[in-house]
Design a protein around this motif. Structure first.
Motif, PDB file in Angstrom:
ATOM      1  N   SER A   1     -62.380 108.614  11.921  1.00  0.00           N
ATOM      2  CA  SER A   1     -61.376 107.917  11.110  1.00  0.00           C
ATOM      3  C   SER A   1     -60.063 108.685  11.020  1.00  0.00           C
ATOM      4  O   SER A   1     -59.118 108.217  10.386  1.00  0.00           O
ATOM      5  N   LEU A   2     -59.999 109.863  11.659  1.00  0.00           N
ATOM      6  CA  LEU A   2     -58.818 110.722  11.578  1.00  0.00           C
ATOM      7  C   LEU A   2     -58.078 110.722  12.900  1.00  0.00           C
ATOM      8  O   LEU A   2     -58.688 110.750  13.969  1.00  0.00           O
ATOM      9  N   LEU A   3     -56.747 110.696  12.832  1.00  0.00           N
ATOM     10  CA  LEU A   3     -55.907 110.879  14.011  1.00  0.00           C
ATOM     11  C   LEU A   3     -54.734 111.756  13.632  1.00  0.00           C
ATOM     12  O   LEU A   3     -53.985 111.449  12.700  1.00  0.00           O
ATOM     13  N   VAL A   4     -54.581 112.884  14.328  1.00  0.00           N
ATOM     14  CA  VAL A   4     -53.469 113.798  14.106  1.00  0.00           C
ATOM     15  C   VAL A   4     -52.683 113.899  15.405  1.00  0.00           C
ATOM     16  O   VAL A   4     -53.255 114.126  16.477  1.00  0.00           O
ATOM     17  N   SER A   5     -51.366 113.715  15.335  1.00  0.00           N
ATOM     18  CA  SER A   5     -50.522 113.801  16.524  1.00  0.00           C
ATOM     19  C   SER A   5     -49.233 114.514  16.158  1.00  0.00           C
ATOM     20  O   SER A   5     -48.910 114.708  14.989  1.00  0.00           O
ATOM     21  N   SER A   6     -48.493 114.941  17.188  1.00  0.00           N
ATOM     22  CA  SER A   6     -47.181 115.555  16.972  1.00  0.00           C
ATOM     23  C   SER A   6     -46.198 114.934  17.944  1.00  0.00           C
ATOM     24  O   SER A   6     -46.577 114.415  18.992  1.00  0.00           O
ATOM     25  N   THR A   7     -44.891 115.010  17.603  1.00  0.00           N
ATOM     26  CA  THR A   7     -43.894 114.292  18.390  1.00  0.00           C
ATOM     27  C   THR A   7     -42.777 115.228  18.841  1.00  0.00           C
ATOM     28  O   THR A   7     -43.032 116.172  19.561  1.00  0.00           O
ATOM     29  N   GLY A   8     -41.557 114.982  18.389  1.00  0.00           N
ATOM     30  CA  GLY A   8     -40.402 115.667  18.928  1.00  0.00           C
ATOM     31  C   GLY A   8     -40.182 117.073  18.435  1.00  0.00           C
ATOM     32  O   GLY A   8     -39.199 117.706  18.794  1.00  0.00           O
TER      33      GLY A   8
ATOM     34  N   TYR B   1     -49.451 135.386   7.694  1.00  0.00           N
ATOM     35  CA  TYR B   1     -48.150 135.252   8.350  1.00  0.00           C
ATOM     36  C   TYR B   1     -48.396 134.729   9.755  1.00  0.00           C
ATOM     37  O   TYR B   1     -49.254 135.238  10.483  1.00  0.00           O
ATOM     38  N   SER B   2     -47.671 133.692  10.138  1.00  0.00           N
ATOM     39  CA  SER B   2     -47.771 133.184  11.507  1.00  0.00           C
ATOM     40  C   SER B   2     -46.378 132.914  12.044  1.00  0.00           C
ATOM     41  O   SER B   2     -45.443 132.611  11.287  1.00  0.00           O
ATOM     42  N   LYS B   3     -46.263 133.016  13.356  1.00  0.00           N
ATOM     43  CA  LYS B   3     -44.968 132.790  14.005  1.00  0.00           C
ATOM     44  C   LYS B   3     -45.200 132.115  15.346  1.00  0.00           C
ATOM     45  O   LYS B   3     -46.152 132.413  16.062  1.00  0.00           O
ATOM     46  N   LYS B   4     -44.288 131.207  15.669  1.00  0.00           N
ATOM     47  CA  LYS B   4     -44.285 130.547  16.967  1.00  0.00           C
ATOM     48  C   LYS B   4     -42.889 130.667  17.564  1.00  0.00           C
ATOM     49  O   LYS B   4     -41.895 130.451  16.877  1.00  0.00           O
ATOM     50  N   ASP B   5     -42.836 131.017  18.834  1.00  0.00           N
ATOM     51  CA  ASP B   5     -41.573 131.109  19.564  1.00  0.00           C
ATOM     52  C   ASP B   5     -41.773 130.344  20.858  1.00  0.00           C
ATOM     53  O   ASP B   5     -42.108 130.914  21.894  1.00  0.00           O
ATOM     54  N   GLU B   6     -41.558 129.010  20.789  1.00  0.00           N
ATOM     55  CA  GLU B   6     -41.981 128.130  21.868  1.00  0.00           C
ATOM     56  C   GLU B   6     -40.917 127.086  22.191  1.00  0.00           C
ATOM     57  O   GLU B   6     -40.065 126.775  21.356  1.00  0.00           O
ATOM     58  N   ALA B   7     -40.998 126.556  23.385  1.00  0.00           N
ATOM     59  CA  ALA B   7     -40.116 125.471  23.814  1.00  0.00           C
ATOM     60  C   ALA B   7     -40.850 124.150  23.627  1.00  0.00           C
ATOM     61  O   ALA B   7     -41.894 123.923  24.246  1.00  0.00           O
ATOM     62  N   CYS B   8     -40.350 123.292  22.791  1.00  0.00           N
ATOM     63  CA  CYS B   8     -41.013 122.034  22.450  1.00  0.00           C
ATOM     64  C   CYS B   8     -39.929 121.018  22.057  1.00  0.00           C
ATOM     65  O   CYS B   8     -38.943 121.404  21.444  1.00  0.00           O
ATOM     66  N   CYS B   9     -39.974 119.797  22.329  1.00  0.00           N
ATOM     67  CA  CYS B   9     -41.061 119.029  22.909  1.00  0.00           C
ATOM     68  C   CYS B   9     -40.423 118.061  23.918  1.00  0.00           C
ATOM     69  O   CYS B   9     -39.571 117.256  23.537  1.00  0.00           O
ATOM     70  N   ALA B  10     -40.814 118.159  25.155  1.00  0.00           N
ATOM     71  CA  ALA B  10     -40.220 117.345  26.205  1.00  0.00           C
ATOM     72  C   ALA B  10     -40.856 115.961  26.244  1.00  0.00           C
ATOM     73  O   ALA B  10     -41.919 115.721  25.661  1.00  0.00           O
TER      74      ALA B  10
ATOM     75  N   ALA C   1     -34.212 123.542  19.104  1.00  0.00           N
ATOM     76  CA  ALA C   1     -33.159 123.043  19.984  1.00  0.00           C
ATOM     77  C   ALA C   1     -33.725 121.900  20.824  1.00  0.00           C
ATOM     78  O   ALA C   1     -34.940 121.748  20.961  1.00  0.00           O
ATOM     79  N   SER C   2     -32.849 121.107  21.399  1.00  0.00           N
ATOM     80  CA  SER C   2     -33.341 119.995  22.217  1.00  0.00           C
ATOM     81  C   SER C   2     -32.241 119.422  23.082  1.00  0.00           C
ATOM     82  O   SER C   2     -31.060 119.448  22.728  1.00  0.00           O
ATOM     83  N   ASP C   3     -32.656 118.920  24.240  1.00  0.00           N
ATOM     84  CA  ASP C   3     -31.815 118.020  25.020  1.00  0.00           C
ATOM     85  C   ASP C   3     -32.170 116.638  24.501  1.00  0.00           C
ATOM     86  O   ASP C   3     -33.065 115.963  25.011  1.00  0.00           O
ATOM     87  N   THR C   4     -31.484 116.202  23.456  1.00  0.00           N
ATOM     88  CA  THR C   4     -31.967 115.143  22.585  1.00  0.00           C
ATOM     89  C   THR C   4     -31.979 113.775  23.241  1.00  0.00           C
ATOM     90  O   THR C   4     -32.671 112.872  22.762  1.00  0.00           O
ATOM     91  N   ASP C   5     -31.249 113.593  24.334  1.00  0.00           N
ATOM     92  CA  ASP C   5     -31.288 112.301  25.018  1.00  0.00           C
ATOM     93  C   ASP C   5     -32.351 112.268  26.111  1.00  0.00           C
ATOM     94  O   ASP C   5     -32.591 111.224  26.706  1.00  0.00           O
ATOM     95  N   TYR C   6     -32.978 113.412  26.427  1.00  0.00           N
ATOM     96  CA  TYR C   6     -34.062 113.516  27.395  1.00  0.00           C
ATOM     97  C   TYR C   6     -33.653 113.074  28.802  1.00  0.00           C
ATOM     98  O   TYR C   6     -34.501 112.654  29.598  1.00  0.00           O
ATOM     99  N   THR C   7     -32.355 113.167  29.110  1.00  0.00           N
ATOM    100  CA  THR C   7     -31.877 112.837  30.450  1.00  0.00           C
ATOM    101  C   THR C   7     -31.098 114.023  31.006  1.00  0.00           C
ATOM    102  O   THR C   7     -30.776 114.976  30.302  1.00  0.00           O
TER     103      THR C   7
END
Length: 927
Positions: A92-99, A260-269, A380-386
């Motif tokens: 009954s659970l659904l977890v997702s992530s987006t931009g 303490y947690s840290k993320k240094d990642e490139a997301c999300c294409a 940061a993002s290339d927000t138009d994805y083109t």
């Protein structure tokens, strides 16, 4: 107290989501020293299963609540490292992530909060060790060793913590113990994945125990940015968590946790969606357009097919430098073609402390949970994805920055009365949240040319992507004295210089927009008192009554920084001509809209707004439960749930600057436009549970009615946050007859009712057919849908046309049928003390739409995911060697498909893809 803590920690299998071949399952009166007893012996003795879903240690068949409990063993076997992997074990659970990694969305029974707007709290609350995480995305990080996860379905609030209208996720990390020990694990997988885990537990005397855990995870990205030669959607994260357990006597226990947690990642294409991706993209007798329009029609726009060159915007992108491979490759080809020099770099920090104190007062017990957390994320993002430089966020401290500071305090007092006939609980909850949101969203260097060409296409004017204003010299001459325009409207000839000037001004927008200063500051204060009481009417019949009063106050203080001077210049030049030529008004308005998109205008520079909203809610629950036998339960319940209203923290939510902000009274006069109302739900449920010696079966039927449902959607130009309600007598708009009109109707306030319903049934079965063998199965059928006639507020205001496909359809990411299953086999290997491991789990999902506006190009076919793990473990689990795979059959599917920013009105969609197949090997050792 130590015994109570031990019993609370030692949870077993429950409701088809649980296989615990090495966990102890204890009854309330069991000696905690029996925790070392082999599970087979426990089951053979018939010990009942113990849970804490109601804030009390109770047997499974005493709990009239729909709940999944996932054990540490199940979590380890399924490879769960953050809450997204819970999908495989909780149907009954659904977890997702987006931009953005900060934008996790959790749904229970198809209900959840959609989108990337931090102003909306989640319909599914998340708690870690009793401390509230203010947004679901805050839990999308490494969790380290977990003792168990409880997923409660339906409205919550009378047991403590934060209100939630759809359910909650309780995560309990592994606590300190009064035995010395340690562990370590190393994992290597494809995409160069490396994960290192370790920890140590030590008693510091007879009354204090300490624990320290750490996790480091790195992995290459799933996307290949061909233009910039980098990988995107990588992993580079770590977690450190320290704990102290203090038990000075059997009467008091205190647990202090700091992490303490840290993320240094490139997301999300994202990749472009192709026409063959969505079933309704293929026109046939089986999939006719429901309202008479072509399947990719959008209000006010043409009907081309996605990335085909017949889509008039595609030649513009190609003319401005877009690599055609991005437009023709398969949807699930993970090569992406981004603007040179643009980045998806992001950084997330999450840290805090929590203190839980349990005090046995003799006739009652007192629980205090105090939490303080800070969370920050930039993306940061290339927000138009083109590949065309249209819209971007540059890396830095203001790149879509969100920062939370949250303090929470919960107090619960629990006891018994009337010779144990009444089990009472009263409590109070306080939360203070400070949210800061900053942004540096800017138009790219090619935005002006792209926007000008886009308007030229819509106006039927020949465009030239190499010419200023997208108008070649020949086109300018043609427009100056050609009757082409006169045929449209006689006044056009006089306005030709005005129109040409508008094209040229629009072309000047290059690297303009949010200057990175200012932003939204939101302060939220929540206070609640609650009670949850179980009355034992007879030895078999119980009545549970719960009540909660909540007061919520939110205020915003926002300031703006913007250097887009083209917007006010366009307004000044064109506003006098609006209305002079009705045929040209859409074009003139288009120039202003595209020049001032997202309310990007220097007119706002230096301005500020502030606003406050205050609300109260009374919610509660009533449950009647009956035990036909000591190991079975049937129940019926009613619950009233609530989720706070708030503010759409997006500048584009202010009214469009046509006319100007000044003519509307300034930005402050429009502050109320940002508000949305609280969401409420009436939920009804009937269910039953049977706990056999070698099996457990649970079943629940439910019906939920949501009023003022908070919907967040992106229409390709800006975010829309709207409350959704139903109407029993819609006036002046489409209804269940699928009227093809693009207008929506209004409703008298007296005729407004719930706008979203969820009706269905859940069944879960856990089996132990043979020694060392566990199997689980779960299925959820939920018709989670919008009412046939919808309005956009509880006062009956029309629904925005961008949501015209909602009436009568299912919600996004809400498949009607979801099923999960798992099997675990852990046989001994000879007389060596070694044990084998074979584990497999699967999740089957029916068809659903991934877009909150339900446009046809966002349909997702049903699919099946399979994960597995095989290995060998040493005596007493002192070491293990395990081979694993996630998404074994490399199933392609999307998390969310969305309107490609600034391209969507010509119907190009992009999609955030789910993870492909991953596999690897893990080595563990402990002492």
């Amino acid at each position: 107290m130590k015994a109570i803590l031990t019993r609370t920690i030692a949870l077993g299998a429950l409701a088809g989501s649980l296989a615990v071949p090495h966990a102890a399952v204890l009854a309330q009166d069991t000696d905690p020293q029996s925790a070392a007893t082999d599970l087979d012996e426990q089951l053979e003795e018939g010990y009942p299963i113990v849970v804490t879903a109601q804030g009390r240690t109770q047997e499974l068949t005493d709990v009239p609540v729909a709940v999944n409990v996932v054990s540490s063993e199940e979590l380890r076997n399924s490879g769960t490292s953050d809450i997204r992997e819970l999908n495989q074990v909780a149907p009954s659970l659904l977890v997702s992530s987006t931009g953005n990694e900060a934008n996790g969305s959790a749904r229970i029974r198809g209900i959840g909060t959609v989108g990337d707007n931090p102003g909306l709290e989640s319909s599914v609350a998340v708690f870690v060790d009793g401390v509230y995480r203010s947004r679901s995305g805050n839990a999308l990080s490494e969790l380290g060793p977990i003792d168990r996860v409880e997923v409660l379905r339906g409205p919550q609030g009378t047991l403590g913590g934060r209100n939630s209208s759809a359910g909650l996720i309780n995560i309990y990390t592994a606590p300190p113990e009064f035995e010395f020990g340690g562990y370590g694990a190393f994992t290597y997988g494809n995409y160069n994945a490396i994960k290192v885990e370790g920890g140590i537990n030590a008693p510091l005397g007879d009354t204090v125990a300490a624990r320290l855990d750490g996790v480091y995870f790195t992995r290459d990205g799933f996307y290949n940015d061909v233009i910039n030669d980098v990988r995107v959607n990588d992993r580079d994260r770590y977690l450190v968590r320290g704990q102290l357990l203090f038990e000075p006597s059997d009467m008091i226990s205190a647990r202090l946790t700091a992490d303490y947690s840290k993320k240094d990642e490139a997301c999300c294409a994202a990749t472009f969606v192709q026409p063959d991706f969505a079933p309704l993209a293929r026109l046939s007798d089986d999939f006719p357009p429901r309202d008479g329009r072509a399947p990719f029609d959008y209000p006010g726009g043409p009907t081309p097919a996605l990335t085909s060159t017949s889509n008039p915007i595609i030649p513009v992108l190609l003319g401005l430098g877009q690599d055609p491979r991005a437009l023709t490759q398969d949807t699930f080809n993970r090569d992406i073609y981004m603007t040179p020099g643009r980045s998806f770099a992001g950084e997330t920090e999450d840290y805090g402390v929590g203190l839980e104190v349990n005090w046995d007062l003799g006739g009652a017990s007192l629980t205090s949970i105090t939490g303080y957390r800070e969370y920050s994320n930039t993306q940061a993002s290339d927000t138009d994805y083109t590949q065309v430089d249209i819209l971007y966020r540059a890396p830095g401290d203001n790149a879509g920055a969100r920062e939370f500071e949250t303090f929470t305090q919960e107090l619960r007092l629990q006891g018994e009365a009337f010779d144990g006939r009444l089990d009472w609980l009263v409590g109070a909850y306080y939360a203070n949240e400070q949210l800061e949101l900053r942004d540096n969203l800017r138009f790219g260097s090619q935005y002006g040319r792209y926007a000008a060409c886009r308007l030229a296409v819509l106006a039927g004017v020949p465009g030239d992507t190499s010419a200023a204003g997208c108008l070649s010299a020949g086109t300018r001459a043609f427009l100056a004295d050609n009757p082409f325009t006169v045929a449209v409207d006689p006044a056009f000839g006089a306005l030709t210089p005005v129109v040409i000037g508008a094209f040229d001004r629009l072309d000047q927008i290059s690297d303009l927009g949010n200057a990175g200063g200012g932003g939204f500051n939101q302060s939220s204060e929540n206070f609640a008192v609650f009670t949850h009481n179980i009355f034992e009417i007879t030895d078999r019949l119980d009545l549970t009554l719960g009540l909660r009063y909540t007061n919520e106050t939110k205020s915003i203080d926002a300031s703006f920084s913007n250097d887009n001077t083209v917007c006010p210049a366009q307004q000044a030049a064109l506003s006098p001509f609006l209305g002079a030529s009705p045929a040209l008004d859409p074009l003139l308005g288009g120039f202003i809209t595209l020049s001032c998109l997202f309310n990007s205008t220097s007119e706002l520079d230096g301005q500020s707004i502030n606003d406050t909203r205050d609300e109260d809610a009374l919610t509660g629950t009533a449950v009647l439960s009956y035990k036909p036998t000591p190991r079975s339960l049937v129940y019926a319940s009613y619950s009233r749930g609530y989720k706070a209203g708030g503010y759409n923290l997006d500048t584009s939510a202010l009214k469009s600057p046509v006319p100007t902000f000044a003519s509307l009274g300034g930005a402050q006069a429009l502050a109320s436009d940002l508000q949305f109302d609280e969401e409420t739900v009436n939920a009804y449920e009937i269910g039953g549970k049977i706990d056999g010696r070698d099996w457990t079966f649970t079943m629940a039927g439910f019906h939920q009615e949501f009023s003022n449902f908070q919907l967040n959607t992106f229409n390709g130009l800006f975010f829309v946050v709207q409350n959704i309600n139903g109407c029993s007598n819609l006036v002046g708009g489409p209804d269940s007859d699928s009227d093809a009109s693009s207008t929506t109707g209004s409703c008298a306030a007296d005729d407004v009712g719930p706008g979203v319903t969820a009706t269905g049934v859940e069944m879960e079965l856990s089996l132990r057919p043979a020694r060392f063998l566990n199997a689980t199965m779960g299925i959820t059928y939920s018709e989670t849908k919008f009412e046939e006639d919808l309005v956009g507020s509880d006062s009956g205001a029309p629904l925005t046309d961008a949501l015209r496909l909602l009436p009568g359809d299912n919600l996004s990411n809400a498949p009607e049928v979801t099923a999960t299953a798992s099997v675990s086999y852990t046989p001994p290997i000879g007389d060596s003390g070694l044990t084998g491991l074979f584990y497999l789990n699967t999740r089957m999902t029916g068809d659903y739409n991934t877009g909150s506006d339900l446009l046809y190009g966002k349909e997702q076919d049903g699919f099946i995911l399979v994960n597995g793990r095989v290995g060998v473990r040493g005596p007493d689990d002192k070491w293990a060697l395990e081979f694993w795979a996630q998404n074994i059959f490399n199933q392609d599917y999307t998390q969310v498909a969305f309107n490609t920013p600034l391209v969507a009105p010509q119907q190009t969609y992009s999609a955030y893809l789910a993870e492909p197949r991953t596999y690897g090997v893990t080595v563990r050792a402990g002492f």
